[in-house]
Enzyme design. Sequence first.
Site, short mmCIF file in Angstrom:
data_model
loop_
_atom_site.label_atom_id
_atom_site.label_comp_id
_atom_site.label_asym_id
_atom_site.label_seq_id
_atom_site.Cartn_x
_atom_site.Cartn_y
_atom_site.Cartn_z
CB CYS A 100 21.56 -49.02 -21.77
SG CYS A 100 21.18 -49.30 -23.52
CG ASP A 149 21.97 -42.72 -26.91
OD1 ASP A 149 21.91 -43.17 -25.75
OD2 ASP A 149 22.08 -43.44 -27.92
P1 RI2 Z 1 28.10 -46.20 -26.89
C1 RI2 Z 1 22.81 -46.71 -26.68
O1 RI2 Z 1 21.61 -46.51 -27.40
C2 RI2 Z 1 22.62 -46.57 -25.19
O2 RI2 Z 1 21.68 -45.60 -24.80
C3 RI2 Z 1 24.04 -46.22 -24.79
O3 RI2 Z 1 24.14 -45.67 -23.50
C4 RI2 Z 1 24.42 -45.26 -25.89
O4 RI2 Z 1 23.83 -45.80 -27.08
C5 RI2 Z 1 25.89 -45.02 -26.08
O5 RI2 Z 1 26.52 -46.14 -26.61
P2 RI2 Z 1 20.89 -47.67 -28.30
O6 RI2 Z 1 21.59 -47.66 -29.65
O7 RI2 Z 1 28.43 -45.26 -28.01
O8 RI2 Z 1 21.01 -48.98 -27.59
O9 RI2 Z 1 28.81 -45.83 -25.62
O10 RI2 Z 1 19.47 -47.19 -28.42
O11 RI2 Z 1 28.32 -47.65 -27.30
#
Ligand code: RI2
Length: 328
Positions: free
Chosen positions: A135, A204
């Site tokens: 991701c 998350d």
């Molecule tokens: P940061 C994201 O979720 C991903 O799962 C990623 O690992 C997590 O948020 C943390 O992101 P999505 O918003 O705070 O893409 O480290 O569903 O940027």
Amino acid sequence: MEAKLPKRVYEIAEAIRDMRIRGAGKIARAAVEALIIVAESSKAQKAEEFVQEMDEAASLLLQTRPTAVSLPNGIRYVMHRLRLAHEEGLDVDGLRERAVQAGREFIRNSIEAVKRIAEYGSRLIEDGDTILTYCHSTVAVSVLTKAWRDGKQISVISAETRPKYQGRITATVLRREGIPVTLIVDGAVRYFMRRVDKMLVGADAVAANGAVVNKIGTSLAALAAHESGRPVFVATETYKFSPETMLGELIVIEERPADEVLPEGHELYRLGVKVRNPAFDITPPQYITLIITEKGVIPPQAAIAILQREFGWMSARELYKYQTYIQK
Ligand code: RI2
């Protein structure tokens, strides 16, 4: 009577919901930014009216995405301080000042936390490492970038991350730094695992037992890493730790629209094929080596200690009160 919130607040809520603003840290900062906008533009005459407007904005923002705990924790950070100020008997201007101050403080701390995690995390990265990531996590990327800028010759394998392909964002950001990056399909993770030295992801949510909720597919990758004896690191700020899990609450896994997986009108729908699209999964603590936080690097089993330190000021009763508030 429901207050009409500033247009920008609805826009921010919408952007979080449809993931134009995404990433657990970013959505928390955007939600807090929206609360600051409400506080600054409120025309409320009475303290109660002001608190009610802030409450309405908070519940609108809370409904946008259910899993990332950073979102309720960011909102709670502001609303808790606002409530204390209200109990002190402050007038509208006093409340406004406290809310704005709390919001700015949260955003500042959050940005500072990412920098600190980059410092701690980069010490775990060795020269020559190949690191698998999943991701797009700003925090995980900041660890990799710091290691690279410190002169460590690393390379990264980024899983593309169906259905929204956030792995491509990771590849873009790291490549722009100059880091060698290979993009793979999610199903190739185990195929490549033996060529990988470490796995690094963001989070998350982190539960009291050290389980980590992250993008769907993370737990499969962690399982493959475990099988191959590769360490799994999770880079996350402590405001992604879930206080509710201390009381045995489970973290809700967001199920996103089917058309992210299969476009609307596709033949398969007519044939009666169902599509499921859970956005996150749970990696159990036994597949996680270390969690890198701004307060230090901990084994997943120490997640409870972080929660007690961060939220220890809340009695169980108070926490229930906030839980009810969060679920409103
Ligand atoms: P940061 C994201 O979720 C991903 O799962 C990623 O690992 C997590 O948020 C943390 O992101 P999505 O918003 O705070 O893409 O480290 O569903 O940027």
